[in-house]
Design an enzyme around this catalytic site. Structure first.
Site, PDB file in Angstrom:
ATOM      1  N   TRP A 180       0.843  -1.202   0.000  1.00 37.31           N
ATOM      2  CA  TRP A 180       0.000   0.000   0.000  1.00 37.31           C
ATOM      3  C   TRP A 180       0.880   1.255   0.000  1.00 37.31           C
ATOM      4  O   TRP A 180       0.538   2.272  -0.606  1.00 37.31           O
ATOM      5  CB  TRP A 180      -0.905   0.011   1.228  1.00 37.31           C
ATOM      6  N   HIS A 181       2.021   1.176   0.691  1.00 34.40           N
ATOM      7  CA  HIS A 181       2.873   2.349   0.814  1.00 34.40           C
ATOM      8  C   HIS A 181       3.561   2.733  -0.491  1.00 34.40           C
ATOM      9  O   HIS A 181       3.948   3.893  -0.653  1.00 34.40           O
ATOM     10  CB  HIS A 181       3.927   2.123   1.902  1.00 34.40           C
ATOM     11  N   GLY A 182       3.744   1.789  -1.385  1.00 32.70           N
ATOM     12  CA  GLY A 182       4.381   2.172  -2.633  1.00 32.70           C
ATOM     13  C   GLY A 182       4.722   0.992  -3.514  1.00 32.70           C
ATOM     14  O   GLY A 182       4.797  -0.149  -3.050  1.00 32.70           O
TER      15      GLY A 182
END
Length: 478
Positions: free
Chosen positions: A325-327
């Site tokens: 989700w963060h990247g």
């Protein structure tokens, strides 16, 4: 528009005055004003992506109503999955398409097949992960019968795009925020002053701590091969305080700003670096995301009802998904998996809920054991941050190998003493305020007025005097 910019310093008072002095007697006008202000706030970044935010809002609003009106489970199922697939589809294209294509191409090259992948030259829309998760939680709650669909489009649109939380959270729930949007709000002086205090502390975290730490963290990480092991350790610690000051500072400003408008947002940070184990850390770091994954992924997968194998599997899934989700980078996935490995031993031993209260509750100092636990937990967290910050997996391993060298015990080549002193001061203030919603919530309230305001002015002067070079908030890229 950045919270720490002159533009926002002009924008916020204008909206505040219009909200309380022009539209205060009409809830519909208040909400319409918030919606216009939120869309303007988002457009200041790039007006071209406003259509994506509006489309996502219309999609979830429409499918929510269709689910509620559906006369069969099949019809409800259709509208639910339409919303989920389209939302995740947009997120996938803008955020993950290039990652998957390039990773697949690299995998083929390892077996001797050379391809020229077609990639997209697009900018990641700021805040897309946050407002997508707002909408997903809404449609999931309707599908599961927790809430009814909202019929007032403006009210729903404000829930999705309320400007304090629009680009970096916290990730709100319709069950918490929508009732506040639909309820008549009256100005509360005490709440507003409390909001200003939280904004002040958030600005201190961002401008003084995060931005100054960023200068040295970037210098060390970007030239890691040139530095000693001790300097690399310093760089990892600086990044740990950079990301904490940056993200929790943003959250403090968001919560404080919302309180100026009579709205309470979900708490997002609870002094995570005072945690005594990794499980406690994740109950205190990015709280809204952690609970989102718990409610919408971990529990549907079976939660903790099964044996150790199911708990371990589900924990690995949510941490890897959280990392992703963060990247779109393998570094984030490894970071997520690493945190899962840190937490799994406590799950196996059923010790992951041992530390539910604040450390040293009601005491001035922690015990020796608690201090040791805090140091170990912080060390593991900082180690994980190396992967989060590194450009790629190779860079992360190079950085770590550089730490574990003979130069680990040398004097750091970079010696920013004033930053170290500011961090120590910051830690002390956070420690004394760790039982409150934010560090200076009650600090100084019982002092004489002269000393209390001297304390606030000291923070303001420090913000202007020690302000680092302006950096965009880290979580804007997620």
């Amino acid at each position: 528009m950045l919270f720490n910019s002159i533009d926002f310093a002009i924008f916020l008072p204008i909206v505040f005055v219009l909200y309380w002095f022009v539209t205060s007697k009409n809830l519909r006008l208040q909400n319409a004003l918030l919606l216009v202000a939120s869309y303007f706030f988002y457009s200041c970044w790039d007006w071209r992506f406003l259509f994506l935010l509006v489309f996502s809002t219309l999609l979830d609003y429409f499918t929510g109503l269709k689910m509620q009106e559906a006369k069969s489970k099949k019809g409800k199922w259709f509208w639910f999955w339409l919303s989920v697939i389209v939302n995740l589809g947009f997120l996938g294209v803008f955020k993950y398409y290039n990652f998957f294509v390039e990773s697949f191409s690299e995998a083929l090259s390892q077996i001797g097949l050379q391809v020229n992948p077609w990639t997209l030259n697009i900018i990641l829309p700021v805040g897309i992960s946050f407002y997508t998760f707002h909408g997903l939680s809404y449609v999931i709650d309707i599908y599961q019968g927790r809430i009814k669909a909202e019929r007032n489009f403006v009210d729903y649109a404000v829930f999705v795009s309320f400007f304090p939380l629009l680009v970096a959270g916290p990730i709100e729930r319709a069950t918490h925020l929508l009732p506040q949007i639909k309820r008549q709000r009256t100005f509360d002086y005490v709440k507003a002053i409390d909001g200003l205090r939280q904004i002040l502390w958030g600005l201190f975290k961002k401008v003084v701590i995060a931005d100054n730490c960023a200068e040295f963290a970037n210098q060390i990480f970007n030239n890691s091969a040139d530095h000693s092991g001790s300097t690399l350790v310093l760089g990892a610690i600086f990044f740990a305080f950079q990301i904490y000051g940056d993200f929790s500072g943003y959250s403090d400003i968001a919560l404080g700003t919302a309180r100026l408008f009579g709205i309470d947002l979900l708490r997002n940070f609870a002094f995570p670096y005072f945690s005594r184990d990794i499980a406690e850390f994740w109950r205190r770091w990015h709280i809204s995301l952690s609970f989102w994954f718990k409610d919408y992924l971990y529990i549907p997968l079976g939660g903790s009802k099964g044996g150790n194998w199911m708990r371990i599997r589900n924990t690995l899934v949510i941490f890897i998904v959280s990392g992703f989700w963060h990247g779109a980078n393998w570094t984030f996935i490894v970071w997520g998996a690493l945190n899962a490995l840190f937490i799994i031993p406590s799950i196996i031993m059923k010790a992951n809920r041992n530390n539910m209260e604040n450390v040293a509750q009601g005491k001035l100092l922690p015990t020796v054991r608690e201090f040791f636990q805090i140091v170990v937990t912080f060390t593991l967290t900082v180690f994980g941050w190396i992967f989060f910050r590194a450009e790629n997996i190779g860079h992360a391993f190079q950085y770590i190998s550089g730490i574990f060298s003979k130069s680990l015990f040398s004097i750091p080549t970079i010696q920013p003493y004033y930053i170290v002193l500011l961090i120590i001061l910051f830690i002390l203030i956070e420690w004394f305020g760790r039982e409150e919603q934010y560090a200076i919530a009650n600090l100084g309230l019982k002092w004489r007025k002269l000393f209390r305001y001297a304390f606030y002015y000291a923070i303001i002067i420090t913000i202007f005097w020690y302000a680092g070079k302006e950096h965009q908030f880290i979580y804007f890229q997620f």
